[in-house]
Design a protein around this motif. Structure first.
Motif, short mmCIF file in Angstrom:
data_model
loop_
_atom_site.label_atom_id
_atom_site.label_comp_id
_atom_site.label_asym_id
_atom_site.label_seq_id
_atom_site.Cartn_x
_atom_site.Cartn_y
_atom_site.Cartn_z
N PRO A 39 -64.03 -17.94 -57.45
CA PRO A 39 -64.67 -18.30 -58.71
C PRO A 39 -64.03 -17.62 -59.92
O PRO A 39 -63.35 -16.61 -59.78
CB PRO A 39 -66.10 -17.81 -58.52
N ASP A 40 -64.28 -18.22 -61.07
CA ASP A 40 -63.87 -17.58 -62.33
C ASP A 40 -64.74 -18.09 -63.46
O ASP A 40 -65.35 -19.16 -63.37
CB ASP A 40 -62.39 -17.79 -62.63
N ALA A 41 -64.83 -17.30 -64.51
CA ALA A 41 -65.67 -17.64 -65.65
C ALA A 41 -65.17 -18.90 -66.33
O ALA A 41 -63.95 -19.12 -66.45
CB ALA A 41 -65.69 -16.48 -66.65
N PHE A 42 -66.10 -19.73 -66.76
CA PHE A 42 -65.79 -20.97 -67.48
C PHE A 42 -64.88 -21.90 -66.67
O PHE A 42 -64.21 -22.76 -67.24
CB PHE A 42 -65.15 -20.68 -68.84
N ASN A 43 -64.81 -21.69 -65.35
CA ASN A 43 -63.94 -22.49 -64.48
C ASN A 43 -62.52 -22.52 -65.04
O ASN A 43 -61.84 -23.55 -65.02
CB ASN A 43 -64.49 -23.91 -64.32
N MET A 44 -62.06 -21.36 -65.55
CA MET A 44 -60.77 -21.35 -66.25
C MET A 44 -59.57 -21.60 -65.34
O MET A 44 -58.57 -22.10 -65.80
CB MET A 44 -60.60 -20.08 -67.07
N GLN A 45 -59.65 -21.23 -64.08
CA GLN A 45 -58.57 -21.47 -63.12
C GLN A 45 -57.22 -20.96 -63.64
O GLN A 45 -56.21 -21.65 -63.61
CB GLN A 45 -58.49 -22.96 -62.78
N TYR A 89 -48.93 -12.46 -57.58
CA TYR A 89 -50.11 -12.87 -58.33
C TYR A 89 -49.82 -12.88 -59.82
O TYR A 89 -49.27 -11.91 -60.35
CB TYR A 89 -51.28 -11.90 -58.06
N PHE A 90 -50.23 -13.96 -60.47
CA PHE A 90 -50.03 -14.12 -61.91
C PHE A 90 -51.33 -14.59 -62.55
O PHE A 90 -52.20 -15.16 -61.89
CB PHE A 90 -48.98 -15.21 -62.19
N VAL A 91 -51.40 -14.41 -63.88
CA VAL A 91 -52.42 -15.05 -64.70
C VAL A 91 -51.68 -15.93 -65.70
O VAL A 91 -50.71 -15.49 -66.32
CB VAL A 91 -53.28 -14.00 -65.46
N ASP A 92 -52.12 -17.18 -65.83
CA ASP A 92 -51.53 -18.09 -66.81
C ASP A 92 -52.19 -17.81 -68.16
O ASP A 92 -53.34 -18.19 -68.40
CB ASP A 92 -51.74 -19.54 -66.38
N THR A 93 -51.46 -17.12 -69.02
CA THR A 93 -52.03 -16.70 -70.31
C THR A 93 -52.29 -17.88 -71.25
O THR A 93 -53.11 -17.76 -72.16
CB THR A 93 -51.11 -15.66 -71.00
N ASP A 94 -51.61 -19.02 -71.05
CA ASP A 94 -51.89 -20.20 -71.87
C ASP A 94 -53.32 -20.68 -71.64
O ASP A 94 -54.01 -21.08 -72.58
CB ASP A 94 -50.92 -21.35 -71.55
N VAL A 95 -53.77 -20.63 -70.39
CA VAL A 95 -55.15 -21.03 -70.08
C VAL A 95 -56.12 -20.10 -70.80
O VAL A 95 -57.10 -20.56 -71.41
CB VAL A 95 -55.40 -20.98 -68.55
N ASN A 109 -63.44 -11.75 -74.24
CA ASN A 109 -63.72 -11.57 -72.82
C ASN A 109 -62.78 -12.32 -71.87
O ASN A 109 -62.70 -11.98 -70.70
CB ASN A 109 -65.15 -11.99 -72.50
N PHE A 110 -62.10 -13.33 -72.35
CA PHE A 110 -61.36 -14.20 -71.43
C PHE A 110 -60.24 -13.49 -70.69
O PHE A 110 -60.02 -13.76 -69.50
CB PHE A 110 -60.85 -15.45 -72.14
N LYS A 111 -59.55 -12.58 -71.33
CA LYS A 111 -58.48 -11.85 -70.65
C LYS A 111 -59.07 -11.05 -69.48
O LYS A 111 -58.56 -11.08 -68.36
CB LYS A 111 -57.74 -10.93 -71.61
N SER A 112 -60.14 -10.33 -69.75
CA SER A 112 -60.80 -9.54 -68.71
C SER A 112 -61.33 -10.44 -67.61
O SER A 112 -61.17 -10.15 -66.42
CB SER A 112 -61.95 -8.73 -69.33
N TRP A 113 -61.94 -11.55 -67.97
CA TRP A 113 -62.48 -12.46 -66.96
C TRP A 113 -61.37 -13.03 -66.08
O TRP A 113 -61.54 -13.21 -64.88
CB TRP A 113 -63.28 -13.57 -67.62
N GLN A 116 -60.40 -10.41 -63.65
CA GLN A 116 -61.42 -10.28 -62.60
C GLN A 116 -61.24 -11.37 -61.55
O GLN A 116 -61.30 -11.09 -60.34
CB GLN A 116 -62.82 -10.35 -63.22
N SER A 117 -60.99 -12.58 -61.98
CA SER A 117 -60.78 -13.68 -61.04
C SER A 117 -59.52 -13.44 -60.22
O SER A 117 -59.50 -13.67 -59.00
CB SER A 117 -60.67 -15.01 -61.80
N SER A 118 -58.47 -12.95 -60.86
CA SER A 118 -57.24 -12.63 -60.13
C SER A 118 -57.52 -11.56 -59.08
O SER A 118 -57.06 -11.67 -57.94
CB SER A 118 -56.15 -12.15 -61.09
N GLY A 119 -58.28 -10.55 -59.44
CA GLY A 119 -58.64 -9.49 -58.49
C GLY A 119 -59.42 -10.03 -57.31
O GLY A 119 -59.20 -9.63 -56.16
N MET A 120 -60.34 -10.97 -57.58
CA MET A 120 -61.09 -11.57 -56.47
C MET A 120 -60.16 -12.37 -55.57
O MET A 120 -60.27 -12.31 -54.34
CB MET A 120 -62.21 -12.47 -57.01
#
Length: 190
Positions: A39-45, A89-95, A109-113, A116-120
Motif C-alpha cells: 500500500p501507499d498513500a493516495f495510491n501514488m504507486q 529500489y527506487f522512488v519515482d520523484t515525478d509521481v 508529506n508526499f516525499k515521506s509517504w 514509507q511505501s518503499s520501505g514497506m
C-alpha cells in the motif's frame, strides 16, 4: 510458513550464493506481486524496482566496487556479487511532484509517504524472498553509486535510488542480533 514465522526467518544474510532452488519466474512474479500489493498513500504507486539477475547482478557489484575505488572492503562487495540477484529500489520523484502539485495541502508529506511505501515494499520483498528459501540483506551504497546505476540500467532521471538488496542461496546462517526489551519499544495505554 505463517506470517510470523516468515518474519522471524527474515534476517540479514551476507553469506549468499548463486545456486538456488527456485526459478527466475518465481522470483520475478513474487517481486511483482509484492510491489503491486504494497500500500501507499493516495495510491501514488511511486515505488519502482529493478531486479538484476545473472551477469547483470555481477556487473552491478563490479560497478559498485569500481565507483568506491577500493574504499569498501573487496570481501564485502564480493559477498554481494556472489549472490544470485539484487533488487534495486527506487522512488519515482515525478509521481511525488505531481501529487504535491495536485494536493498542495498535503505537499509536505508526499516525499515521506513515498519513502514509507518503499520501505514497506523492501520489507515485504525481503520476507517473500525468505519464504522462497533465499537470504538477503539491505544495503545503502547510494547516493555514491546513483549516476553509475542510472547509466548502467538506463534508469529515468526522475527515479531516485533508495536501497539495494542482494539475495541468493543461504551459505551460512545469519548471526543473531541483540534485541531491546520490547516493553521499552511498545507502550500500551488504556
Amino acid at each position: 510458513m505463517n506470517r510470523f514465522e516468515s518474519m522471524k526467518k527474515r534476517k540479514s544474510y551476507y553469506d549468499i550464493g548463486d545456486q538456488i532452488e527456485v526459478s527466475d519466474d518465481q522470483i520475478i512474479n513474487t517481486i511483482k506481486e509484492v510491489v503491486e500489493l504494497t500500500p501507499d498513500a493516495f495510491n501514488m504507486q511511486s515505488t519502482r524496482v529493478i531486479v538484476a539477475l545473472g551477469n547483470e547482478q555481477k556487473e552491478l557489484w563490479n560497478l559498485v566496487e569500481e565507483v568506491f575505488e577500493g574504499k569498501v572492503s573487496p570481501e564485502k562487495i564480493d559477498s554481494f556479487r556472489k549472490g544470485y540477484g539484487t533488487v534495486l529500489y527506487f522512488v519515482d520523484t515525478d509521481v511525488v511532484t505531481n501529487l504535491e502539485e495536485q494536493f498542495p495541502l498535503y505537499a509536505a508529506n508526499f516525499k515521506s509517504w513515498s519513502e514509507q511505501s518503499s520501505g514497506m515494499a523492501q520489507y515485504n520483498i525481503w520476507v517473500a524472498l525468505r519464504e522462497l528459501g533465499l537470504g538477503a540483506s539491505l544495503q545503502h551504497y547510494n547516493p555514491i553509486i546513483d549516476d553509475a546505476v542510472k547509466k548502467k540500467f538506463d534508469v529515468p532521471d526522475s527515479w531516485r535510488l533508495i536501497a539495494q538488496m542482494p539475495f541468493g542461496s543461504i551459505l551460512s546462517e545469519a548471526e543473531s542480533k541483540d534485541k531491546m526489551d520490547i516493553n521499552d519499544r511498545v507502550i500500551i495505554k488504556k
